[in-house]
Design an enzyme around this catalytic site. Structure first.
Site, PDB file in Angstrom:
ATOM      1  N   ARG A   1     -67.726 -70.175 -65.842  1.00 18.27           N
ATOM      2  CA  ARG A   1     -68.125 -70.354 -64.445  1.00 18.27           C
ATOM      3  C   ARG A   1     -69.472 -71.055 -64.352  1.00 18.27           C
ATOM      4  O   ARG A   1     -70.445 -70.595 -64.933  1.00 18.27           O
ATOM      5  CB  ARG A   1     -68.244 -68.981 -63.760  1.00 18.27           C
ATOM      6  CG  ARG A   1     -67.159 -67.995 -64.152  1.00 18.27           C
ATOM      7  CD  ARG A   1     -67.433 -66.592 -63.616  1.00 18.27           C
ATOM      8  NE  ARG A   1     -67.432 -66.519 -62.165  1.00 18.27           N
ATOM      9  CZ  ARG A   1     -67.752 -65.427 -61.480  1.00 18.27           C
ATOM     10  NH1 ARG A   1     -68.144 -64.322 -62.126  1.00 18.27           N
ATOM     11  NH2 ARG A   1     -67.736 -65.434 -60.172  1.00 18.27           N
TER      12      ARG A   1
ATOM     13  N   MET B   1     -68.480 -78.387 -61.395  1.00 13.15           N
ATOM     14  CA  MET B   1     -67.199 -78.027 -61.962  1.00 13.15           C
ATOM     15  C   MET B   1     -66.738 -76.667 -61.439  1.00 13.15           C
ATOM     16  O   MET B   1     -67.517 -75.730 -61.340  1.00 13.15           O
ATOM     17  CB  MET B   1     -67.243 -77.971 -63.477  1.00 13.15           C
ATOM     18  CG  MET B   1     -65.825 -77.910 -64.043  1.00 13.15           C
ATOM     19  SD  MET B   1     -65.750 -77.511 -65.776  1.00 13.15           S
ATOM     20  CE  MET B   1     -65.759 -75.741 -65.699  1.00 13.15           C
TER      21      MET B   1
ATOM     22  N   SER C   1    -108.468 -84.139 -33.182  1.00 15.97           N
ATOM     23  CA  SER C   1    -107.038 -83.875 -33.136  1.00 15.97           C
ATOM     24  C   SER C   1    -106.370 -84.957 -33.977  1.00 15.97           C
ATOM     25  O   SER C   1    -106.538 -86.151 -33.702  1.00 15.97           O
ATOM     26  CB  SER C   1    -106.532 -83.914 -31.699  1.00 15.97           C
ATOM     27  OG  SER C   1    -105.133 -83.762 -31.697  1.00 15.97           O
TER      28      SER C   1
ATOM     29  N   TYR D   1    -105.096 -75.350 -34.437  1.00 15.67           N
ATOM     30  CA  TYR D   1    -103.857 -75.298 -33.649  1.00 15.67           C
ATOM     31  C   TYR D   1    -102.946 -76.474 -33.978  1.00 15.67           C
ATOM     32  O   TYR D   1    -103.382 -77.475 -34.539  1.00 15.67           O
ATOM     33  CB  TYR D   1    -104.175 -75.288 -32.150  1.00 15.67           C
ATOM     34  CG  TYR D   1    -104.725 -76.583 -31.619  1.00 15.67           C
ATOM     35  CD1 TYR D   1    -103.877 -77.613 -31.208  1.00 15.67           C
ATOM     36  CD2 TYR D   1    -106.107 -76.795 -31.534  1.00 15.67           C
ATOM     37  CE1 TYR D   1    -104.385 -78.811 -30.739  1.00 15.67           C
ATOM     38  CE2 TYR D   1    -106.616 -77.989 -31.066  1.00 15.67           C
ATOM     39  CZ  TYR D   1    -105.747 -78.996 -30.674  1.00 15.67           C
ATOM     40  OH  TYR D   1    -106.232 -80.182 -30.227  1.00 15.67           O
TER      41      TYR D   1
HETATM   42  P1  ADP Z   1     -67.262 -70.223 -57.238  1.00 19.74           P
HETATM   43  O1  ADP Z   1     -68.621 -70.520 -57.692  1.00 19.74           O
HETATM   44  O2  ADP Z   1     -66.511 -71.403 -56.762  1.00 19.74           O
HETATM   45  O3  ADP Z   1     -67.224 -69.045 -56.314  1.00 19.74           O
HETATM   46  P2  ADP Z   1     -66.423 -68.434 -59.334  1.00 19.74           P
HETATM   47  O4  ADP Z   1     -67.069 -68.629 -60.647  1.00 19.74           O
HETATM   48  O5  ADP Z   1     -66.951 -67.331 -58.523  1.00 19.74           O
HETATM   49  O6  ADP Z   1     -66.418 -69.802 -58.551  1.00 19.74           O
HETATM   50  O7  ADP Z   1     -64.909 -68.196 -59.672  1.00 19.74           O
HETATM   51  C1  ADP Z   1     -63.777 -68.589 -58.956  1.00 19.74           C
HETATM   52  C2  ADP Z   1     -62.849 -67.414 -58.772  1.00 19.74           C
HETATM   53  O8  ADP Z   1     -62.489 -66.847 -60.034  1.00 19.74           O
HETATM   54  C3  ADP Z   1     -63.492 -66.320 -57.991  1.00 19.74           C
HETATM   55  O9  ADP Z   1     -62.539 -65.767 -57.114  1.00 19.74           O
HETATM   56  C4  ADP Z   1     -63.892 -65.333 -59.021  1.00 19.74           C
HETATM   57  O10 ADP Z   1     -63.950 -64.055 -58.510  1.00 19.74           O
HETATM   58  C5  ADP Z   1     -62.763 -65.492 -60.054  1.00 19.74           C
HETATM   59  N1  ADP Z   1     -63.225 -65.110 -61.398  1.00 19.74           N
HETATM   60  C6  ADP Z   1     -64.269 -65.618 -62.053  1.00 19.74           C
HETATM   61  N2  ADP Z   1     -64.423 -65.015 -63.256  1.00 19.74           N
HETATM   62  C7  ADP Z   1     -63.447 -64.094 -63.355  1.00 19.74           C
HETATM   63  C8  ADP Z   1     -63.085 -63.142 -64.347  1.00 19.74           C
HETATM   64  N3  ADP Z   1     -63.781 -63.014 -65.453  1.00 19.74           N
HETATM   65  N4  ADP Z   1     -62.022 -62.366 -64.102  1.00 19.74           N
HETATM   66  C9  ADP Z   1     -61.323 -62.495 -62.951  1.00 19.74           C
HETATM   67  N5  ADP Z   1     -61.606 -63.362 -61.984  1.00 19.74           N
HETATM   68  C10 ADP Z   1     -62.657 -64.171 -62.169  1.00 19.74           C
HETATM   69 MG    MG Z   2     -67.427 -67.273 -56.515  1.00 21.53          MG
END
Ligand code: ADP
Ligand code: MG
Ligand code: MG
Length: 899
Positions: free
Chosen positions: A94, A105, A788, A876
């Site tokens: 993520r 991404m 001013s 001011y």
């Molecule tokens: P964004 O930044 O777009 O919110 P996220 O990283 O939060 O993206 O992830 C996208 C989706 O995947 C979200 O709904 C998140 O809760 C889910 N998600 C991310 N990591 C996991 C994980 N380890 N297990 C289950 N769901 C996940």
């Molecule tokens: Mg998220």
């Protein structure tokens, strides 16, 4: 220091290093909440990876081995190995920068699955369907985000599979269907990425991590950063987290929630849940979600846990939180939290609710809202309960609600406006040729360009409502029509309503309703909880602030309104409008006067009119200072245009020649006038005979104005009023200039006070709007009782920009190149112009410790600039009456933010 940190090692204040998502995952982990374990690769690793010339080998190795160490620890803890054939550990990758950013991404879930481990997952879970569903999701997400394959290919294949099955619901696909979909997806990867899907789990992981790093530099991410003024060099963190599964059957699911309503700010949780779903399914609209209330019925245990955690998070963050969660076979997991975004009205309501609940104090409440949000609450709004036909949504480039007939070119905009109609100028994009039309129109709508496009910059500069980049509209200026996506067209003359605060475009007229907040500021008693919240926050900001707030106002009406809005005086009363209209004739007389006698006669006629103007303003501002600027613009601005007059005279002369000679009185007058217009014509009026120069060139002019001011003040004081005039000399560069005109003014003051037998409490000071004046502020302060800063002119003079020319001509290019991220006319150029303000203040006070210093440019109403003026110790700021509440709030926030 390392590149990788376990969730247990961080906390919410480390957003710089761990990104927002990582820092908050760490915080939740340390609160003991159920967060799937994992680790964060820092923004620093990203910066090293992206550095010019690529990362050094040692850095690449260091990162790889740290990831290995943390991965091993995670595997140990989970009792599974990444992608193991028998019992695989799966992870998500993520992205997460300091500020959440579209264009980066997207998350990849289920990393670690391959042709072998998918069987292991099926065996362990005793659920073949679930395993195949997870694998096809990995292929889809990995293919689209890491390998850059158009996601359409995958969704088409998915739709085809559903169609073959005769269903529209993804849940109807069975294990076999999903297994063959996996094969299709692998084929898509091979075809469009030119390589097979990587079977090695660690390769999957590394490719995904690098793809996150690289996504920092996508065009969309760059554009967003520029618009939101996010620095280019922050980099993003990457979070690697053990998977939990919401797609494990109907006792699993995925959800999102807010601890309060982010739209209205009402107390009470808010959210959506979707059974048997993974990740973003819940917000993707693939199936109907259920509300949190229904979630309670589906899974009481998880619901109770969620409520407990949400309360805990709110107490802990002391703010409204935005949450992502997943339920795996009846167990709740927390996947994300952050302080939630909210509308302006929700911001004010939530802040006050939290004060009343004892979560935060009033200082904090004031910091939780902003002047920009207050300004949004003050614009008239389209009535949300009215029938509205939304045809497009673009960028909210310049706020306000504008209604008018669609026109497609400047000529029509000007012509229709002159005959009294309201128009909306509709263009694909605007350029300097459209300027006249933009000035004439109530609002501007474009189908291309972002918040720094020509249309947006110019509209904001003029305070005109603007929606730009409404891409779904096909603007055809030649045929004078707009084609709307659903097939409708808008023709020239059709009415449009555009909302510059939300970016919405409506066909037809939408009724506009006044802001309740403005009615409150106007002194009406309004029974409304939002108004009450605004009132309490404003009162607290007023109590905290050091800066005083004045208004720029030239008329008695504006002055009264400014006072109702909380202005503590007038910082800039311009006098030039007092020479327009019927009085133009008197100015002409003054200019064409051949001798002192006729000049004096003309001035004598102007005097009583001017005096009356000032009397009414003193009444409106009784007991408060009123800074009056003596006439500033070059005189030719009060005369007819050179070309127009030349043509008129030439035509009249030709006609007369036809009639056989002789001179009419009017022609004679015009001839004389033309001579003077020619005499006063300047190549560069901004740098010509204006300001104090005018006062020196025509001494009687400033004397007359000073007399009008002082007589009005004396008469009003004699009636028992408390006038506090401050006479301000514009465009001074040298203390000698000031001394010359000041001597005359003081002489007039002595006379007036002696004649009237009343003492007037007045000051004489100057504007600092030329770089030279800022440099020599100590000398000037020897003669000036107040300064001013005229930051509009000071900005023009410091950059060598003529605002009227440059904004339209080339500012959007300047934004593209990052030369500035906001127009220096909108928000003070703190380094350059601000440097002069700071130096001028310091030097001025060295010479005269009790020197009163203010600013009266448009920057006086701009939040960022106000914080700067507070920090450098001005007394001011002065801004337009409508911005006074915004300035009061920001002046309070400035003090509280520094505490
Ligand atoms: P964004 O930044 O777009 O919110 P996220 O990283 O939060 O993206 O992830 C996208 C989706 O995947 C979200 O709904 C998140 O809760 C889910 N998600 C991310 N990591 C996991 C994980 N380890 N297990 C289950 N769901 C996940
Ligand atoms: Mg998220
Ligand atoms: Mg000026």
């Amino acid at each position: 220091m390392g590149y990788v940190f376990d969730f247990a090692e961080g906390n919410k204040d480390q957003r710089d290093l761990l990104g927002g998502k990582g820092a908050n995952l760490a915080e939740m982990t340390n609160l003991g909440l159920p967060v799937p374990p994992g680790f964060t690769i820092t923004t620093e690793a990203c910066r090293a990876y992206l550095q010019e010339g690529g990362p050094e080998e040692a850095e690449t190795d260091a990162l790889a081995s740290e990831v290995s160490d943390h991965l091993s620890a995670l595997e140990e803890r989970m009792g599974r190995r990444l992608g193991d054939a028998e019992d695989p550990l799966l992870v998500s990758v993520r992205s997460g920068a300091k500020f959440s950013m579209p264009g980066m991404m997207e998350t990849v879930l289920n990393i670690g699955l391959n042709d072998e481990s998918v069987s292991g997952l099926a065996k362990q879970s005793e659920d073949e369907r679930f395993a195949q569903d997870s694998y096809r999701r990995l292929l889809q997400m990995f293919g689209a985000t890491v390998l850059d394959i158009d996601s359409e290919h995958f969704s088409e294949a998915l739709d085809a599979a559903k169609k073959a099955k005769g269903t529209e619901n993804d849940l109807d696909l069975e294990a076999d269907d999903l297994r063959s979909l996996v094969e299709d997806f692998k084929g898509i990867v091979q075809e469009y990425a030119g390589r097979p899907f990587p079977q090695d789990p660690r390769e999957q992981l590394d490719l995904a991590v690098h793809a996150v790093f690289d996504s920092w530099n996508t065009d969309r991410a760059r554009l967003y950063r520029r618009q939101e003024r996010i620095p280019e060099d922050l980099g993003t963190a990457v979070n690697i987290q053990a998977m939990v599964f919401g797609n494990f059957g109907m006792d699993s699911g995925s959800g999102v929630a807010f601890t309060r309503d982010p739209a209205s700010g009402s107390q009470g949780v808010y959210g959506d849940y979707l059974q048997n779903a993974q990740g973003e399914d819940v917000v993707a609209g693939i199936r109907n979600t259920v509300s949190l209330a229904d979630f309670e019925k589906v899974d009481q245990g998880s619901y109770d846990d969620l409520m407990r955690i949400m309360t805990r998070l709110e107490r802990h963050y002391r703010d409204m939180c935005d949450i992502e969660f997943t339920v795996e076979r009846g167990k709740l997991w927390m996947l994300q939290t952050r302080v939630g975004k909210r509308t302006p009205e929700a911001a004010f309501r939530i802040a006050i609710h939290m004060v009343d609940e004892g979560l935060i104090d009033m200082d904090e409440a004031v910091l939780r809202v902003s002047g920009a949000q207050l300004a949004q609450l003050m614009f008239p709004r389209f009535d949300e309960t009215a029938d509205r036909n939304l045809i497009a949504t673009g960028m909210n480039a310049s706020p306000g609600a504008a209604v008018g007939k669609a026109v497609f070119d400047s000529d029509t905009a000007v012509a229709w406006t002159e005959r009294g109609e309201d128009v909306i100028l509709v263009r694909k994009e605007t350029n300097p040729d459209d300027l006249r039309g933009m000035v004439a129109a109530k609002g501007i709508l474009t189908s291309r360009g972002g918040k720094t496009s020509h249309a947006a910059v110019v509209a904001r500069g003029m305070g005109r409502t603007c929606v730009c980049g409404a891409e779904s509209l096909d603007v055809d200026a030649k045929r004078k029509e707009v084609r709307v996506r659903d097939g409708d067209t808008i023709q020239e003359g059709d009415v449009l309503s555009i909302d510059g605060t939300t970016g919405e475009v409506f066909a037809g007229e939408v009724p506009v309703s006044d802001s309740l907040v403005v009615r409150h500021f106007e002194g009406e008693s309004v029974d409304d909880d939002l108004v009450a919240a605004v009132g309490r926050i404003m009162a607290h900001a007023d109590g905290a602030r050091r800066l005083r707030v004045r208004a720029n106002s030239d008329t008695p009406d504006d002055s009264s309104r400014a006072r109702r809005f909380g202005a503590q005086g007038i910082g800039l009363c311009r006098t030039e409008h007092m020479f327009l209209g019927d009085r133009r004739e008197l100015v002409e007389k003054l200019i064409v006067a051949e001798d002192e006698e006729s000049q004096t006669a003309a001035l004598d006629e102007l005097l009583p009119l001017q005096r009356q103007d000032f009397t009414e303003i003193f009444e409106a501002m009784d007991g408060l200072p009123v800074t009056i600027r003596l006439i500033d613009p070059p005189l030719h601005e009060f005369l007819p245009d050179l070309t127009d007059l030349s043509v008129k005279v030439a035509l009249a002369e030709a006609e007369q020649a036809d009639d056989g000679g002789g001179g009419s009185e009017e022609l004679e007058h015009d001839r004389v006038l033309l001579q003077h217009v020619r005499r006063l014509h300047e190549q560069n009026p901004m740098l010509g005979l204006r300001g104090v120069r005018l006062g020196i060139q025509i001494p009687g002019l400033f004397e007359m104005q000073a007399r009008a001011i002082l007589e009005a003040a004396a008469d009003y004081a004699a009636e028992g009023g408390r006038p506090l005039p401050e006479i301000m000399i514009p465009l001074v560069a040298s203390v000698r200039e000031l001394d010359v005109v000041k001597a005359d003014i003081l002489a007039v003051a002595d006379q007036v006070q002696a004649d009237r037998g009343v003492r007037v409490d007045f000051k004489v000071g100057t504007m600092i709007e030329l770089p030279r004046a800022a440099f020599l502020a100590d000398r000037i302060a020897a003669s000036a009782e107040f300064f001013s800063f005229g930051t509009n002119d000071l900005t023009q003079m410091a950059w060598g920009f003529s605002r009227d020319d440059v904004e339209a001509a080339f500012f959007s290019r300047y934004f593209d190149h990052g030369i500035f991220d906001v127009s220096p006319f909108e928000s003070l150029d703190q380094l350059g112009v601000g440097g002069m303000v700071e130096m001028g203040t310091t030097k001025g006070r060295e010479a005269r410790p009790d020197l009163k210093v203010g600013i009266c440019g448009e920057h006086g109403g701009d939040p960022r600039s106000i914080h700067f003026f507070d920090a450098v110790g001005l007394d001011y700021v002065s801004c337009s009456p409508f911005r006074v509440p915004v300035a009061r709030l920001e002046a309070g926030r400035s003090v509280l933010a520094r505490r």
